[in-house]
Enzyme design. Structure first.
Site, short mmCIF file in Angstrom:
data_model
loop_
_atom_site.label_atom_id
_atom_site.label_comp_id
_atom_site.label_asym_id
_atom_site.label_seq_id
_atom_site.Cartn_x
_atom_site.Cartn_y
_atom_site.Cartn_z
N TRP A 43 12.90 11.13 45.31
CA TRP A 43 12.80 10.62 46.68
C TRP A 43 11.49 9.89 46.90
O TRP A 43 11.44 8.85 47.55
CB TRP A 43 13.00 11.74 47.70
CG TRP A 43 14.37 12.33 47.65
CD1 TRP A 43 14.70 13.63 47.39
CD2 TRP A 43 15.61 11.65 47.87
NE1 TRP A 43 16.06 13.79 47.42
CE2 TRP A 43 16.64 12.61 47.72
CE3 TRP A 43 15.95 10.33 48.19
CZ2 TRP A 43 17.99 12.28 47.86
CZ3 TRP A 43 17.30 10.00 48.33
CH2 TRP A 43 18.30 10.97 48.16
N ASP A 65 7.13 12.79 54.01
CA ASP A 65 8.57 13.07 54.00
C ASP A 65 8.72 14.59 53.91
O ASP A 65 8.43 15.18 52.87
CB ASP A 65 9.20 12.38 52.79
CG ASP A 65 10.70 12.65 52.66
OD1 ASP A 65 11.24 13.45 53.46
OD2 ASP A 65 11.34 12.06 51.75
N LYS A 97 18.92 18.90 55.91
CA LYS A 97 18.43 19.95 55.02
C LYS A 97 18.09 21.20 55.83
O LYS A 97 18.60 22.27 55.56
CB LYS A 97 17.21 19.47 54.22
CG LYS A 97 17.37 18.12 53.53
CD LYS A 97 18.27 18.18 52.32
CE LYS A 97 18.71 16.84 51.76
NZ LYS A 97 17.67 15.84 51.51
C1 LIG Z 1 17.62 14.40 50.99
C2 LIG Z 1 16.28 13.80 50.96
C3 LIG Z 1 16.06 12.45 51.28
C4 LIG Z 1 17.20 11.47 51.58
O1 LIG Z 1 17.74 11.74 52.81
P1 LIG Z 1 18.91 10.81 53.39
O2 LIG Z 1 19.06 11.38 54.76
O3 LIG Z 1 20.10 11.00 52.52
O4 LIG Z 1 18.44 9.42 53.41
C5 LIG Z 1 14.78 11.98 51.27
N1 LIG Z 1 13.74 12.78 50.98
C6 LIG Z 1 13.90 14.08 50.67
C7 LIG Z 1 12.72 14.91 50.35
C8 LIG Z 1 15.18 14.62 50.66
O5 LIG Z 1 15.36 15.92 50.35
#
Ligand SMILES: *Cc1c(COP(=O)(O)O)cnc(C)c1O
Length: 358
Positions: free
Chosen positions: A104, A171, A195
């Site tokens: 990511w 993030d 998540k």
């Molecule tokens: C799942 C995830 C993403 C991507 O998320 P989307 O909503 O599918 O764009 C980005 N960063 C992390 C750390 C993730 O776990």
């Protein structure tokens, strides 16, 4: 609290388990939202009832994270992935720095490269992303420094947030609301809901107003945080259901005692599983202790011949979602806020049973 109605022990990495009261209340709202006689799926986002939901969701984020007045909280669409591009559009003037700790993070780096110059302060790619780099310098002329606090795919987590001479952008998709931090150290925090915050369909962005409007770049309104702030996340139709269910989850976190209470539960759950992985000779954790994630625990069998047997055993124990990410293999147990300790105990019991009968 009513007893948890466990159908399956849900270890999926995302979309993932939510608290039972969230399922119950979201279900009821599909029949009749807030006593309006109208389904949540069919009510105007401009209705007083939904405007209040959006407002409460934003306030709960602010309160649970203890954000200062400079922050604005947004609920947008396009997932965390869209923010990979919107962040540099809104904040990158000349150069941004990134820490490459996983797939990511690498995607965020790639998207930023469409906007401007990107420098990678450090990367753990050559080590299969199984650790977090620790010795690196953050360039003091960067517009911001981007980190990924929890690497969902590999099961690593940053337990020390670096001192940064430039605004920190994080993030937090897979560990938001899971542990206490000084969130005011950040300039921007974002997290896809699916998540640890709600169902798929919305992404939370908390951004400092004081960082905006400095790039000199002319932005199309949909890509401009200032527009979304002015319109209170209603510049276009928001994902009504996802925001409502996220708000319910945030209420639940608050009722349980907030982020500190979540951290305590998450510590107990992850300790239980890691202790078994370290003790049981049939298993090994992929990640060394200093970098282990409390949210995503990655591991494998030491004897591949036992795979079929182990897979059958955990499936018979009503466990779902244990398969590792396709790029890593093995197993991944995601222990998000809503997963009860009891589910982790069921997994540990299966691992002990495998050892006893192997
Ligand atoms: C799942 C995830 C993403 C991507 O998320 P989307 O909503 O599918 O764009 C980005 N960063 C992390 C750390 C993730 O776990």
């Amino acid at each position: 609290m009513p007893p948890m109605k466990i159908k399956k022990h849900n270890f999926y990495a995302g979309p993932s388990i939510l608290p039972q009261p969230v399922y119950d209340q979201a279900k009821a709202a599909i029949d009749d939202f807030a006593g309006t006689g109208v389904s949540l799926l069919s009510i105007s986002h401009r209705s007083k009832e939904f405007t209040e939901v959006m407002e409460e969701a934003r306030l709960l984020v602010r309160e649970l994270l203890g954000l200062d007045e400079d922050f604005e909280v947004l609920f947008l669409q396009g997932g965390a992935s869209m923010q990979f591009f919107l962040i540099p559009l809104n904040l990158l003037r000349t150069r941004a720095a990134y820490l490459d700790t996983g797939r990511w993070a690498a995607r965020a780096i790639e998207e930023a490269s469409y906007v401007g110059e990107v420098s990678v302060a450090a990367s753990s790619k050559d080590g299969g992303y199984r650790y977090i780099p620790e010795d690196y310098e953050i360039p003091s002329d960067a517009d911001y420094f981007h980190i990924t606090t929890n690497n969902t795919i590999y099961g690593t987590q940053m337990h020390r947030i670096p001192d940064s001479p430039v605004p920190l952008v994080a993030d937090m998709s897979s560990d938001i609301f899971s542990r206490v931090m000084d969130f005011n150290r950040f300039g921007l925090i974002y997290a896809g809901a699916q998540k640890n915050m709600g169902p798929a369909g919305t992404v939370m962005v908390a951004v400092r107003k004081s960082l905006l409007g400095k790039t000199g770049r002319r932005l199309a309104p949909m890509t401009d945080y200032a527009v979304h702030i002015a319109k209170k996340s209603m510049f276009n139709t928001p994902p009504v259901f996802a925001v409502y269910a996220s708000m319910l989850t945030l209420r639940w976190v608050k009722e349980q005692g907030g982020v500190a209470a979540m951290e305590e539960r998450n510590r107990r759950k992850s300790a239980l599983l890691y202790e078994e992985l370290d003790r049981n000779p049939l298993f090994r954790a992929f990640v060394e202790p200093p970098y282990r994630s409390m949210m995503n625990v990655t591991f494998d069998l030491t004897e591949p011949a036992l795979r079929e047997r182990f897979d059958r055993m955990w499936q018979e124990a009503d466990i779902v979602g244990l398969k590792g990410h396709r790029s890593v293999g093995g197993y991944r147990a995601s222990l998000y806020n809503a997963l009860p300790l009891e589910s982790v105990q069921v997994l540990v019991d299966v691992m002990r049973e495998l050892e006893r009968t192997a």
